[in-house]
Design a protein around this motif. Structure first.
Motif, PDB file in Angstrom:
ATOM      1  N   GLU A  51      15.571  -1.011  -0.805  1.00  9.59           N
ATOM      2  CA  GLU A  51      14.611  -0.463  -1.759  1.00  9.59           C
ATOM      3  C   GLU A  51      14.718  -1.159  -3.117  1.00  9.59           C
ATOM      4  O   GLU A  51      13.723  -1.350  -3.808  1.00  9.59           O
ATOM      5  CB  GLU A  51      14.823   1.040  -1.926  1.00  9.59           C
ATOM      6  CG  GLU A  51      14.489   1.859  -0.697  1.00  9.59           C
ATOM      7  CD  GLU A  51      12.975   1.972  -0.470  1.00  9.59           C
ATOM      8  OE1 GLU A  51      12.392   3.007  -0.811  1.00  9.59           O
ATOM      9  OE2 GLU A  51      12.391   0.995   0.051  1.00  9.59           O
ATOM     10  N   ARG A  54      12.794  -4.291  -2.819  1.00  5.74           N
ATOM     11  CA  ARG A  54      11.360  -3.985  -2.825  1.00  5.74           C
ATOM     12  C   ARG A  54      10.886  -3.651  -4.237  1.00  5.74           C
ATOM     13  O   ARG A  54       9.815  -4.092  -4.663  1.00  5.74           O
ATOM     14  CB  ARG A  54      11.074  -2.808  -1.882  1.00  5.74           C
ATOM     15  CG  ARG A  54       9.622  -2.326  -1.958  1.00  5.74           C
ATOM     16  CD  ARG A  54       9.364  -1.153  -1.017  1.00  5.74           C
ATOM     17  NE  ARG A  54       9.356  -1.576   0.371  1.00  5.74           N
ATOM     18  CZ  ARG A  54       9.100  -0.761   1.403  1.00  5.74           C
ATOM     19  NH1 ARG A  54       8.855   0.520   1.174  1.00  5.74           N
ATOM     20  NH2 ARG A  54       9.093  -1.217   2.630  1.00  5.74           N
ATOM     21  N   GLU A  58       7.953  -5.390  -6.483  1.00  4.50           N
ATOM     22  CA  GLU A  58       6.829  -4.630  -7.050  1.00  4.50           C
ATOM     23  C   GLU A  58       6.746  -4.829  -8.563  1.00  4.50           C
ATOM     24  O   GLU A  58       5.655  -4.993  -9.127  1.00  4.50           O
ATOM     25  CB  GLU A  58       6.985  -3.142  -6.730  1.00  4.50           C
ATOM     26  CG  GLU A  58       6.887  -2.795  -5.250  1.00  4.50           C
ATOM     27  CD  GLU A  58       5.473  -2.944  -4.696  1.00  4.50           C
ATOM     28  OE1 GLU A  58       4.531  -3.155  -5.490  1.00  4.50           O
ATOM     29  OE2 GLU A  58       5.321  -2.862  -3.464  1.00  4.50           O
ATOM     30  N   THR A 119      11.554  12.660  -5.066  1.00  4.23           N
ATOM     31  CA  THR A 119      10.588  11.577  -4.801  1.00  4.23           C
ATOM     32  C   THR A 119      11.261  10.223  -4.904  1.00  4.23           C
ATOM     33  O   THR A 119      11.041   9.337  -4.074  1.00  4.23           O
ATOM     34  CB  THR A 119       9.425  11.665  -5.802  1.00  4.23           C
ATOM     35  OG1 THR A 119       8.798  12.939  -5.683  1.00  4.23           O
ATOM     36  CG2 THR A 119       8.402  10.572  -5.532  1.00  4.23           C
ATOM     37  N   GLU A 122      13.503   9.596  -1.961  1.00  2.88           N
ATOM     38  CA  GLU A 122      12.730   9.292  -0.760  1.00  2.88           C
ATOM     39  C   GLU A 122      12.241   7.849  -0.787  1.00  2.88           C
ATOM     40  O   GLU A 122      12.170   7.177   0.238  1.00  2.88           O
ATOM     41  CB  GLU A 122      11.537  10.245  -0.670  1.00  2.88           C
ATOM     42  CG  GLU A 122      10.690  10.047   0.575  1.00  2.88           C
ATOM     43  CD  GLU A 122       9.531  11.026   0.618  1.00  2.88           C
ATOM     44  OE1 GLU A 122       8.606  10.797   1.405  1.00  2.88           O
ATOM     45  OE2 GLU A 122       9.558  12.019  -0.146  1.00  2.88           O
ATOM     46  N   GLY A 123      11.940   7.346  -1.976  1.00  8.13           N
ATOM     47  CA  GLY A 123      11.530   5.955  -2.128  1.00  8.13           C
ATOM     48  C   GLY A 123      10.201   5.673  -1.453  1.00  8.13           C
ATOM     49  O   GLY A 123       9.303   6.513  -1.442  1.00  8.13           O
ATOM     50  N   GLY A 124      10.086   4.475  -0.916  1.00  9.30           N
ATOM     51  CA  GLY A 124       8.838   4.094  -0.274  1.00  9.30           C
ATOM     52  C   GLY A 124       7.983   3.226  -1.174  1.00  9.30           C
ATOM     53  O   GLY A 124       8.123   3.218  -2.403  1.00  9.30           O
ATOM     54  N   GLU A 125       7.095   2.484  -0.563  1.00 12.49           N
ATOM     55  CA  GLU A 125       6.290   1.500  -1.288  1.00 12.49           C
ATOM     56  C   GLU A 125       5.448   2.137  -2.383  1.00 12.49           C
ATOM     57  O   GLU A 125       5.375   1.619  -3.501  1.00 12.49           O
ATOM     58  CB  GLU A 125       5.392   0.762  -0.296  1.00 12.49           C
ATOM     59  CG  GLU A 125       4.539  -0.332  -0.916  1.00 12.49           C
ATOM     60  CD  GLU A 125       3.744  -1.093   0.113  1.00 12.49           C
ATOM     61  OE1 GLU A 125       2.844  -1.865  -0.274  1.00 12.49           O
ATOM     62  OE2 GLU A 125       4.004  -0.911   1.326  1.00 12.49           O
ATOM     63  N   ALA A 126       4.787   3.260  -2.095  1.00 12.27           N
ATOM     64  CA  ALA A 126       3.881   3.867  -3.069  1.00 12.27           C
ATOM     65  C   ALA A 126       4.638   4.324  -4.315  1.00 12.27           C
ATOM     66  O   ALA A 126       4.169   4.131  -5.450  1.00 12.27           O
ATOM     67  CB  ALA A 126       3.133   5.036  -2.434  1.00 12.27           C
ATOM     68  N   ARG A 129       5.872   1.204  -6.283  1.00 16.53           N
ATOM     69  CA  ARG A 129       4.737   0.486  -6.881  1.00 16.53           C
ATOM     70  C   ARG A 129       4.230   1.226  -8.111  1.00 16.53           C
ATOM     71  O   ARG A 129       3.891   0.613  -9.125  1.00 16.53           O
ATOM     72  CB  ARG A 129       3.627   0.325  -5.857  1.00 16.53           C
ATOM     73  CG  ARG A 129       2.394  -0.403  -6.388  1.00 16.53           C
ATOM     74  CD  ARG A 129       1.425  -0.720  -5.276  1.00 16.53           C
ATOM     75  NE  ARG A 129       2.029  -1.640  -4.315  1.00 16.53           N
ATOM     76  CZ  ARG A 129       1.480  -1.947  -3.139  1.00 16.53           C
ATOM     77  NH1 ARG A 129       0.342  -1.366  -2.765  1.00 16.53           N
ATOM     78  NH2 ARG A 129       2.073  -2.806  -2.334  1.00 16.53           N
TER      79      ARG A 129
END
Length: 295
Positions: A51, A54, A58, A119, A122-126, A129
């Protein structure tokens, strides 16, 4: 002795958003920025390694959208750096972004918008970004302010004086090769009229030497030395490549005369790469010959 020095052209796949189309930031500052930002994956951002990588990508993309030249994951010696950290405050995570120059000195910091701790975890691309998009405008403003302030200071690298080169310590050599090659290269580049230093401030070009050793046939070793020449905006101008074979283990101690030969050949290649990039002013035109008196 090592030989076969060859200057290779620079790679063309690095982002160069200001080449030909300076953009809004360059318009405000009258000329394109003289820096590139390297956004490094951070261990202090409360993210997994994947992450963090990533998030660095981003953030670099968000900075590019703000007309700031940026890359993620790796850097050249003259790049400025952006390092993201995060701290938990109750049910929130507070991101923070430090801007450092190529010598590691802190230029300024920007606080990001708070994100719910769940949140962020949890991470994640959205999520990443959005955090990058929130931080990029303030980072771009900080970068522009620092760059504008610095342009009123030392301008040695852009004209008038000698070419100023940051020489990074050589890496990868056995024995005393790293120390010997760095010392001899410093001497040879200085002998070619360059001002050589071990700090980034004021340098217009950077040189990094890396040595790789590999076994060869019949008790010999293959030696490969690559000198990479880069510019302050992050552009890879070219490489000087030296290849040879030596008796196995012969460079595990003192390099001695080998370092002199390597530096002598490589320095000329570095000079050629910088000259091809316009680093040296053209020599003055010869004065016209005086007319011969007629008898």
């Amino acid at each position: 002795m090592l030989g076969l020095a060859a200057a290779l052209p620079g790679c063309g796949d690095l982002p160069q958003p200001f080449r030909g189309q300076p953009g809004a930031l360059a318009t405000r500052l009258a000329r394109p920025p003289a820096y590139r930002l390297a956004v490094l994956p951070s261990e202090g951002a409360l993210l997994t390694d994947a992450e963090a990588e990533r998030f660095a990508r981003e953030l670099a993309e968000a900075l590019m959208a703000q007309d700031v030249p940026a890359v993620s994951g790796s850097s050249f010696p003259l790049d400025w750096q952006v390092v993201a950290t995060a701290a938990r405050d109750g049910r929130q995570v507070l991101p923070r972004y430090a801007l450092r120059d190529a010598d590691g000195s802190l230029l300024g910091e920007v606080a990001g918008r708070p994100v719910a701790a769940a949140t962020w975890a949890e991470g994640g691309e959205a999520v990443l970004r959005q955090a990058a998009a929130d931080a990029a405008p303030e980072l771009a403003t900080l970068v522009a302010r620092v760059d504008a302030r610095r342009r009123t200071g030392d301008e040695r690298a852009s004209g008038g004086g000698p070419i100023v080169v940051l020489l990074r310590p050589v890496r990868g050599a056995p024995g005393d090769g790293n120390t010997s090659l760095t010392a001899r290269m410093t001497e040879r580049l200085a002998g070619l009229g360059m001002q050589v230093q071990d700090r980034a401030e004021g340098a217009g070009f950077a040189v990094q030497g890396v040595v790789a050793m590999a076994p060869a046939a019949a008790g010999r070793q293959r030696v490969e030395i690559v000198w990479t020449v880069s510019r302050r905006d992050g552009h890879d101008l070219g490489r000087v490549l030296q290849l040879n074979e030596v008796p196995a283990g012969s460079l595990n101690g003192f390099w001695g005369d080998v370092a002199f030969v390597v530096a002598d050949e490589a320095a000329g290649g570095v000079r050629d790469v910088i000259a091809n990039a316009g680093g040296f002013a053209p020599p003055p035109a010869p004065a016209p010959a005086a007319p011969t008196a007629q008898r």
